[in-house]
Scaffold this motif. Structure first.
Motif, PDB file in Angstrom:
ATOM      1  N   THR A   1      10.340  13.008 -23.400  1.00  0.00           N
ATOM      2  CA  THR A   1       9.997  11.677 -23.028  1.00  0.00           C
ATOM      3  C   THR A   1      11.076  10.735 -22.937  1.00  0.00           C
ATOM      4  OG1 THR A   1       7.797  11.898 -24.140  1.00  0.00           O
ATOM      5  CG2 THR A   1       8.645   9.478 -23.914  1.00  0.00           C
ATOM      6  N   LEU A   2      12.125  10.856 -24.208  1.00  0.00           N
ATOM      7  CA  LEU A   2      13.371  10.246 -24.067  1.00  0.00           C
ATOM      8  C   LEU A   2      14.094  10.383 -22.664  1.00  0.00           C
ATOM      9  CD1 LEU A   2      14.642  10.297 -27.792  1.00  0.00           C
ATOM     10  CD2 LEU A   2      13.668   8.418 -26.509  1.00  0.00           C
ATOM     11  N   ASP A   3      14.298  11.862 -22.629  1.00  0.00           N
ATOM     12  CA  ASP A   3      14.962  12.108 -21.193  1.00  0.00           C
ATOM     13  C   ASP A   3      14.264  11.916 -20.164  1.00  0.00           C
ATOM     14  OD1 ASP A   3      16.911  13.650 -22.968  1.00  0.00           O
ATOM     15  OD2 ASP A   3      15.545  15.552 -22.680  1.00  0.00           O
ATOM     16  N   MET A   4      13.079  11.643 -19.893  1.00  0.00           N
ATOM     17  CA  MET A   4      12.506  11.179 -18.612  1.00  0.00           C
ATOM     18  C   MET A   4      12.471   9.662 -18.642  1.00  0.00           C
ATOM     19  SD  MET A   4       9.083  13.624 -17.955  1.00  0.00           S
ATOM     20  CE  MET A   4       8.365  13.603 -19.653  1.00  0.00           C
ATOM     21  N   LEU A   5      12.450   8.864 -19.728  1.00  0.00           N
ATOM     22  CA  LEU A   5      12.473   7.613 -19.703  1.00  0.00           C
ATOM     23  C   LEU A   5      14.095   7.322 -19.435  1.00  0.00           C
ATOM     24  CD1 LEU A   5      10.992   6.341 -23.018  1.00  0.00           C
ATOM     25  CD2 LEU A   5      10.277   5.872 -20.502  1.00  0.00           C
ATOM     26  N   ALA A   6      15.208   8.023 -19.248  1.00  0.00           N
ATOM     27  CA  ALA A   6      16.525   7.903 -19.153  1.00  0.00           C
ATOM     28  C   ALA A   6      16.752   8.047 -17.741  1.00  0.00           C
ATOM     29  CB  ALA A   6      17.569   9.032 -19.985  1.00  0.00           C
ATOM     30  N   MET A   7      15.607   8.639 -16.982  1.00  0.00           N
ATOM     31  CA  MET A   7      15.656   8.845 -15.534  1.00  0.00           C
ATOM     32  C   MET A   7      15.277   7.512 -14.702  1.00  0.00           C
ATOM     33  SD  MET A   7      14.286  12.806 -15.750  1.00  0.00           S
ATOM     34  CE  MET A   7      14.373  13.283 -13.988  1.00  0.00           C
ATOM     35  N   ASP A   8      15.037   6.311 -15.610  1.00  0.00           N
ATOM     36  CA  ASP A   8      14.425   5.087 -14.991  1.00  0.00           C
ATOM     37  C   ASP A   8      15.217   4.855 -13.757  1.00  0.00           C
ATOM     38  OD1 ASP A   8      12.703   2.780 -15.052  1.00  0.00           O
ATOM     39  OD2 ASP A   8      14.328   2.023 -15.543  1.00  0.00           O
ATOM     40  N   ALA A   9      16.543   4.716 -13.865  1.00  0.00           N
ATOM     41  CA  ALA A   9      17.508   4.179 -12.810  1.00  0.00           C
ATOM     42  C   ALA A   9      17.065   5.066 -11.491  1.00  0.00           C
ATOM     43  CB  ALA A   9      18.984   4.032 -13.079  1.00  0.00           C
ATOM     44  N   GLU A  10      17.219   6.334 -11.507  1.00  0.00           N
ATOM     45  CA  GLU A  10      16.821   7.248 -10.602  1.00  0.00           C
ATOM     46  C   GLU A  10      15.427   7.000  -9.868  1.00  0.00           C
ATOM     47  OE1 GLU A  10      17.774  11.390 -11.680  1.00  0.00           O
ATOM     48  OE2 GLU A  10      18.348  10.763 -13.408  1.00  0.00           O
TER      49      GLU A  10
ATOM     50  N   ASP B   1      -4.202   1.923  -6.727  1.00  0.00           N
ATOM     51  CA  ASP B   1      -4.665   0.765  -6.269  1.00  0.00           C
ATOM     52  C   ASP B   1      -3.722  -0.406  -6.511  1.00  0.00           C
ATOM     53  OD1 ASP B   1      -4.639  -0.168  -8.946  1.00  0.00           O
ATOM     54  OD2 ASP B   1      -6.888  -0.381  -8.895  1.00  0.00           O
ATOM     55  N   GLY B   2      -2.647  -0.017  -6.776  1.00  0.00           N
ATOM     56  CA  GLY B   2      -1.555  -1.028  -6.785  1.00  0.00           C
ATOM     57  C   GLY B   2      -1.302  -1.960  -8.075  1.00  0.00           C
ATOM     58  N   THR B   3      -2.198  -1.618  -9.241  1.00  0.00           N
ATOM     59  CA  THR B   3      -2.146  -2.433 -10.369  1.00  0.00           C
ATOM     60  C   THR B   3      -0.736  -2.156 -10.978  1.00  0.00           C
ATOM     61  OG1 THR B   3      -4.525  -2.352 -10.985  1.00  0.00           O
ATOM     62  CG2 THR B   3      -3.202  -2.587 -12.911  1.00  0.00           C
ATOM     63  N   VAL B   4      -0.204  -0.843 -11.039  1.00  0.00           N
ATOM     64  CA  VAL B   4       1.039  -0.617 -11.532  1.00  0.00           C
ATOM     65  C   VAL B   4       2.112  -0.665 -10.157  1.00  0.00           C
ATOM     66  CG1 VAL B   4       2.747   1.200 -12.584  1.00  0.00           C
ATOM     67  CG2 VAL B   4       0.073   0.825 -13.247  1.00  0.00           C
ATOM     68  N   ARG B   5       2.805  -1.622 -10.234  1.00  0.00           N
ATOM     69  CA  ARG B   5       3.755  -1.856  -8.893  1.00  0.00           C
ATOM     70  C   ARG B   5       5.168  -1.549  -8.969  1.00  0.00           C
ATOM     71  NH1 ARG B   5       0.960  -4.732  -4.999  1.00  0.00           N
ATOM     72  NH2 ARG B   5      -1.043  -5.536  -5.737  1.00  0.00           N
ATOM     73  N   THR B   6       5.831  -1.539 -10.394  1.00  0.00           N
ATOM     74  CA  THR B   6       7.076  -1.651 -10.638  1.00  0.00           C
ATOM     75  C   THR B   6       7.592  -0.054 -10.567  1.00  0.00           C
ATOM     76  OG1 THR B   6       6.759  -3.378 -11.943  1.00  0.00           O
ATOM     77  CG2 THR B   6       9.007  -2.210 -12.061  1.00  0.00           C
ATOM     78  N   PRO B   7       8.441   0.223  -9.747  1.00  0.00           N
ATOM     79  CA  PRO B   7       8.880   1.446  -9.514  1.00  0.00           C
ATOM     80  C   PRO B   7      10.020   1.915 -11.098  1.00  0.00           C
ATOM     81  CG  PRO B   7       9.709   0.550  -7.598  1.00  0.00           C
ATOM     82  CD  PRO B   7       9.007  -0.712  -8.625  1.00  0.00           C
ATOM     83  N   GLY B   8      10.022   2.939 -11.473  1.00  0.00           N
ATOM     84  CA  GLY B   8      10.737   3.393 -12.677  1.00  0.00           C
ATOM     85  C   GLY B   8       9.922   4.507 -13.667  1.00  0.00           C
ATOM     86  N   VAL B   9      10.491   4.809 -14.565  1.00  0.00           N
ATOM     87  CA  VAL B   9       9.924   5.481 -15.617  1.00  0.00           C
ATOM     88  C   VAL B   9       9.391   4.671 -16.873  1.00  0.00           C
ATOM     89  CG1 VAL B   9      10.090   7.578 -16.924  1.00  0.00           C
ATOM     90  CG2 VAL B   9      11.484   7.565 -14.863  1.00  0.00           C
TER      91      VAL B   9
END
Length: 394
Positions: free
Chosen positions: A111-120, A349-357
């Motif tokens: 989970t920490l490793d995947m959250l660190a991929m947020d910028a990608e 359906d677009g409720t979650v719109r923000t790219p990132g992890v």
């Protein structure tokens, strides 16, 4: 994404993936739902039940095949495991394929490793929600409900049931399928060191540490820590200033037996796979050793089986808020898979719109989440008031 989407259910023929496929099959906004699994026979049996559901053979450890599979998809839903081995490479394949992603990851390290991929993910325009199962997932949504009633959040605990009665059955009934990834994961997070949140910062410690909690209106009991992602994501989304941990509501005799297995793993006497097998086939010798330890352990008392507890200040005064499940899908497989389908719906359906992890508590709407969970309970409920109860004690 277009108006109708192609969704890949990676591991969709498995225990956790099957409920995801069942919940999403027939949605008007899904043009194709592909069950991607190495067990093609099981995938074909499941796909035959639903029009428009296809099968895509895949080995989740093959990055080239994953990219081929994800290339034309709009969303991949990942229920393969264990996530401490497969979570990061599968998310990487989704990001490189520019495919939205959600999973049920319940290991804190990936989970920490995947959250660190947020910028990608943001650069690729990919939305990724990690840990959208039961715990993490539903537990995060309970924590969000409880925390939002406080002006200052000091502590947040999320708790899930192991061997205590819940909604008419034991939710751990179908958590395993032989020596499954679920049990290997469990022993991984019950051995070595785990991360919690203590004094306002990450803290490392042993698993299966006892924690005494006082739930509003019900009373006190002892629960035991487990290595899960919630105490590493909730402090940010709920602004936790002091402590946070994920704990198991478990009988003392079970906790004692798990401690015995933990010690053998930590000393190198058992592999994770052997320890997982020992959960299903306990020996008299281990029971005898754990019986001595059990004498010093306390049980859950009057604590509810599945809850979040937030403590802090409201209008400048100490306040406690608990949010507990009072209804749920039956069995751990459905309790885990159905929430992933609810996260998928909010992405589609677009409720979650923000790219990132993101963790689920960062982007999912908890009110809508529990309203929609109600329809999947056994028996079905009509709305969140029949699924969640929020309790307060100043």
């Amino acid at each position: 994404m277009g108006e109708r989407y192609r969704v890949v259910a990676l591991g969709g023929a498995g225990a956790m993936g099957g409920p995801v496929v069942e919940a999403l099959a027939g949605r008007a906004d899904i043009a194709e739902l592909a069950i991607a699994d190495r067990d093609t026979a099981a995938a074909e049996r499941l796909a035959a039940r639903f029009p428009g559901v296809s099968v895509a053979p895949v080995d989740a450890s093959d990055p080239v095949r994953l990219r081929e599979l994800f290339h034309d998809a709009d969303l991949v839903l990942n229920t393969t495991g264990p996530f401490f081995r497969l979570g990061v490479p599968i998310l990487r394949a989704a990001i490189e394929s520019r495919t939205h992603y959600a999973d049920i990851c319940d290991d804190w390290e990936p989970t920490l490793d995947m959250l660190a991929m947020d910028a990608e993910a943001r650069e690729a325009g990919v939305i990724a929600v990690v840990g959208a199962g039961a715990s993490p997932g539903t537990g995060n949504m309970l924590a969000a409900l409880a925390s939002r009633e406080l002006d200052t959040v000091e502590d947040v605990f999320t708790a899930w049931p192991v061997d205590v009665p819940f909604v008419g059955d034991d939710p751990a009934d179908d958590a395993s399928d032989g020596n499954s990834a679920a049990l290997v994961h469990w022993m991984h997070q019950l051995s070595g060191k785990i991360m919690t949140w203590s004094g306002g910062e990450p803290a490392e410690g042993p698993p299966l540490e006892p924690v005494r909690l006082d739930y509003p209106g019900l009373g006190t009991g002892t629960v035991y820590t487990v290595g899960h992602p919630e105490p590493l994501t909730l402090p940010a989304t709920c602004s936790v200033t002091r402590d946070s941990a994920c704990v198991m509501v478990v009988r003392p005799e079970t906790a004692a037996y798990l401690m015995t297995l933990r010690d053998e793993v930590d000393r190198g006497r058992l592999s994770l796979e052997q320890a997982a097998a020992a959960i299903e086939t306990p020996t008299a010798a281990r029971f005898a050793r754990s019986a001595i330890r059990r004498l010093s352990l306390r049980g859950p008392g009057s604590l509810p089986p599945f809850f979040a507890l937030a403590t802090g200040l409201r209008y400048g005064r100490p306040y406690r808020v608990g949010a507990r499940l009072i209804a749920s899908p039956r069995g751990m497989a459905r309790m885990t898979g159905i929430p992933l389908s609810l996260a998928a719906a909010q992405i589609l359906d677009g409720t979650v719109r923000t790219p990132g992890v993101h963790s689920p508590d960062a982007v999912l709407d908890p009110a809508r989440y529990f309203d929609e969970l109600a329809a999947h309970c056994d028996p079905p409920r009509t709305g969140r008031d029949e699924v969640v109860r929020v309790d307060h004690t100043p």
